[in-house]
Design an enzyme around this catalytic site. Structure first.
Site, mmCIF file in Angstrom:
data_model
loop_
_atom_site.group_PDB
_atom_site.id
_atom_site.type_symbol
_atom_site.label_atom_id
_atom_site.label_comp_id
_atom_site.label_asym_id
_atom_site.label_seq_id
_atom_site.Cartn_x
_atom_site.Cartn_y
_atom_site.Cartn_z
ATOM 1 N N SER A 115 -3.802 1.613 0.018
ATOM 2 C CA SER A 115 -4.828 1.626 1.061
ATOM 3 C C SER A 115 -5.583 2.947 1.098
ATOM 4 O O SER A 115 -6.671 2.999 1.662
ATOM 5 C CB SER A 115 -4.222 1.316 2.432
ATOM 6 O OG SER A 115 -2.927 1.800 2.559
ATOM 7 N N HIS B 159 -7.208 -4.359 -2.325
ATOM 8 C CA HIS B 159 -6.678 -3.889 -1.047
ATOM 9 C C HIS B 159 -6.740 -5.006 -0.003
ATOM 10 O O HIS B 159 -7.796 -5.300 0.557
ATOM 11 C CB HIS B 159 -7.475 -2.656 -0.588
ATOM 12 C CG HIS B 159 -6.993 -2.089 0.699
ATOM 13 N ND1 HIS B 159 -7.791 -1.406 1.566
ATOM 14 C CD2 HIS B 159 -5.759 -2.103 1.274
ATOM 15 C CE1 HIS B 159 -7.089 -1.031 2.612
ATOM 16 N NE2 HIS B 159 -5.859 -1.445 2.456
ATOM 17 N N ASN C 140 -10.670 1.462 5.644
ATOM 18 C CA ASN C 140 -9.746 2.403 6.280
ATOM 19 C C ASN C 140 -10.441 3.679 6.727
ATOM 20 O O ASN C 140 -10.053 4.294 7.717
ATOM 21 C CB ASN C 140 -8.593 2.752 5.339
ATOM 22 C CG ASN C 140 -7.450 1.778 5.529
ATOM 23 O OD1 ASN C 140 -7.455 0.988 6.470
ATOM 24 N ND2 ASN C 140 -6.490 1.815 4.639
HETATM 25 N N1 LIG Z 1 1.306 -1.914 5.991
HETATM 26 C C1 LIG Z 1 0.024 -2.202 5.957
HETATM 27 O O1 LIG Z 1 -0.578 -2.592 6.970
HETATM 28 C C2 LIG Z 1 -0.769 -2.090 4.674
HETATM 29 C C3 LIG Z 1 -2.023 -2.689 4.599
HETATM 30 C C4 LIG Z 1 -2.741 -2.646 3.393
HETATM 31 C C5 LIG Z 1 -2.193 -1.982 2.300
HETATM 32 N N2 LIG Z 1 -0.979 -1.388 2.408
HETATM 33 C C6 LIG Z 1 -0.447 -0.730 1.219
HETATM 34 O O2 LIG Z 1 0.487 -1.616 0.594
HETATM 35 C C7 LIG Z 1 1.508 -0.851 -0.060
HETATM 36 C C8 LIG Z 1 2.860 -1.282 0.473
HETATM 37 O O3 LIG Z 1 2.902 -1.049 1.866
HETATM 38 P P1 LIG Z 1 3.952 -1.810 2.811
HETATM 39 O O4 LIG Z 1 3.502 -1.583 4.200
HETATM 40 O O5 LIG Z 1 4.164 -3.190 2.289
HETATM 41 O O6 LIG Z 1 5.258 -0.930 2.517
HETATM 42 P P2 LIG Z 1 6.793 -1.329 2.718
HETATM 43 O O7 LIG Z 1 7.499 -0.047 2.950
HETATM 44 O O8 LIG Z 1 6.942 -2.408 3.723
HETATM 45 O O9 LIG Z 1 7.201 -1.932 1.279
HETATM 46 C C9 LIG Z 1 7.225 -1.206 0.087
HETATM 47 C C10 LIG Z 1 8.266 -1.837 -0.827
HETATM 48 O O10 LIG Z 1 8.208 -1.221 -2.124
HETATM 49 C C11 LIG Z 1 9.528 -1.215 -2.629
HETATM 50 N N3 LIG Z 1 9.640 -0.267 -3.740
HETATM 51 C C12 LIG Z 1 9.616 1.085 -3.669
HETATM 52 N N4 LIG Z 1 9.748 1.602 -4.927
HETATM 53 C C13 LIG Z 1 9.834 0.559 -5.773
HETATM 54 C C14 LIG Z 1 9.976 0.447 -7.178
HETATM 55 N N5 LIG Z 1 10.057 1.530 -7.982
HETATM 56 N N6 LIG Z 1 10.027 -0.797 -7.734
HETATM 57 C C15 LIG Z 1 9.975 -1.890 -6.953
HETATM 58 N N7 LIG Z 1 9.836 -1.850 -5.599
HETATM 59 C C16 LIG Z 1 9.769 -0.636 -5.018
HETATM 60 C C17 LIG Z 1 10.389 -0.849 -1.437
HETATM 61 O O11 LIG Z 1 11.761 -1.186 -1.640
HETATM 62 C C18 LIG Z 1 9.721 -1.661 -0.327
HETATM 63 O O12 LIG Z 1 10.339 -2.928 -0.167
HETATM 64 C C19 LIG Z 1 1.174 0.612 0.192
HETATM 65 O O13 LIG Z 1 0.420 1.096 -0.883
HETATM 66 C C20 LIG Z 1 0.321 0.560 1.460
HETATM 67 O O14 LIG Z 1 -0.545 1.653 1.591
HETATM 68 C C21 LIG Z 1 -0.229 -1.432 3.561
#
Ligand SMILES: NC(=O)c1ccc[n+]([C@@H]2O[C@H](COP(=O)([O-])OP(=O)(O)OC[C@H]3O[C@@H](n4cnc5c(N)ncnc54)[C@H](O)[C@@H]3O)[C@@H](O)[C@H]2O)c1
Length: 295
Positions: A120, A141, A191
């Site tokens: 993001s 995204h 964002n």
């Molecule tokens: N939360 C939001 O509202 C949102 C919205 C849009 C984009 N994003 C983006 O999406 C991405 C994920 O965010 P999220 O909120 O889902 O995070 P989250 O913490 O819920 O999930 C991340 C996952 O990645 C896994 N992980 C970490 N290292 C890993 C690896 N080496 N191999 C495999 N899996 C691995 C973790 O175990 C975890 O389950 C980020 O880049 C974030 O910026 C988040």
């Protein structure tokens, strides 16, 4: 189309569900076994999960069952990516981690696969530094909750080919969403705008100008937003909001992205947003606001 989702946390689950509901095979993987188990359960039973979609009449029971069948847990990243047409990484928002994961995905997925990142705030060009076929790396995204939100930002890195941008846009339309194409600038478009509003709203609250509820109402009733900035933050996750702002501050050096004091305090104290969407959270703005500044 065969899709692989690497990182099966909050966003990975939502993205996997959307593709499966549109008839695509999805292989999901995560380094955490727990995330894989809870992820599948959330896709079935979560607030925007398949059971809820059936109850709301958005899916038939057969469509729901079919979607669930299309999602397969892969024990390793290699198995997930093996024969995929599209790989989307949704691991933690961390440069080094994303670089490592994308490099790995590049080395194990078919040469024709499109490599998408759901970052993001981080630069696509930088994330793709260790990737051979940089022209195939594109930002995709999605917005939380992806089952409902219609927007996907397609981010064109310095070396992303026009062909990859067009392919990503077509895929996004195929799953019922609207793509917008943006350049690889910190925060992209949505964002940068959303966080600007959130930081200013936090400043108003910290200065005691208005309550959280009233600030949210100002944007909802005055500007026609469907949610106020604090409601959005509770849904997105306050820890995610904090990481996004820290990443923007780090990349731009611009003081306007310094995270609000109240946000840091809340995250440090375990208030990570809406507890129904953020496991283990003690609450979000509304609950927390009462204890630090009564309405
Ligand atoms: N939360 C939001 O509202 C949102 C919205 C849009 C984009 N994003 C983006 O999406 C991405 C994920 O965010 P999220 O909120 O889902 O995070 P989250 O913490 O819920 O999930 C991340 C996952 O990645 C896994 N992980 C970490 N290292 C890993 C690896 N080496 N191999 C495999 N899996 C691995 C973790 O175990 C975890 O389950 C980020 O880049 C974030 O910026 C988040």
């Amino acid at each position: 189309m065969k899709v692989a989702v690497v990182g099966f946390g909050m966003m990975g689950r939502q993205i996997a569900q959307v593709f499966a509901q549109h008839g695509h095979e999805v292989a999901v993987t995560d380094e955490s076994k727990q995330a894989l188990t809870t992820g599948i359960d959330e896709i079935s039973n979560g607030p925007f999960g398949i059971r809820s979609a059936i109850a709301k009449g958005k899916l038939t029971a057969e469509e729901g069952a079919r979607a669930l069948q299309l999602i397969k847990v892969a024990p390793t990243i290699e198995e997930a990516c093996l024969d995929s047409d599209l790989v989307i990484e949704a691991v933690f928002e961390n440069f080094l981690l994303k670089q490592k994961v994308l490099h790995m995905i590049d080395s194990i997925s078919p040469r024709t696969a499109l490599l998408g990142s759901n970052t993001s705030t981080l630069g696509i060009s930088k994330i793709a530094l260790g990737v051979d076929r940089k022209e195939r790396v594109v930002g995709m995204h999605f917005f939380n909750p992806a089952q409902v939100t219609k927007l996907v930002e397609i981010v064109k890195g310095e070396q992303t080919s026009q062909d990859s941008v067009e392919q990503a846009s077509r895929i996004v339309q195929m799953i019922g969403k609207t793509p917008i194409t943006v350049l690889d600038e910190p925060g992209f478009v949505a964002n940068r705008l959303g966080l600007t509003l959130y930081v200013e709203a936090s400043r108003l609250f910290e200065e005691g100008v208005a309550t959280i509820r009233d600030i949210d109402l100002a944007m909802k009733l005055g500007y026609g937003h469907s949610m106020g900035p604090f409601e959005v933050a509770d849904i997105v996750g306050l820890d995610t909001r904090l990481r996004n702002l820290e990443a923007l501050h780090q990349q731009t050096g611009d003081e306007k992205w310094i995270p609000p004091k109240t946000l840091r305090e809340m995250v440090n104290n375990g208030y990570l947003g809406d507890p129904s969407r953020r496991a283990g959270s003690k609450g979000g703005y509304y609950e927390y606001a009462k204890s630090i500044r009564p309405n």
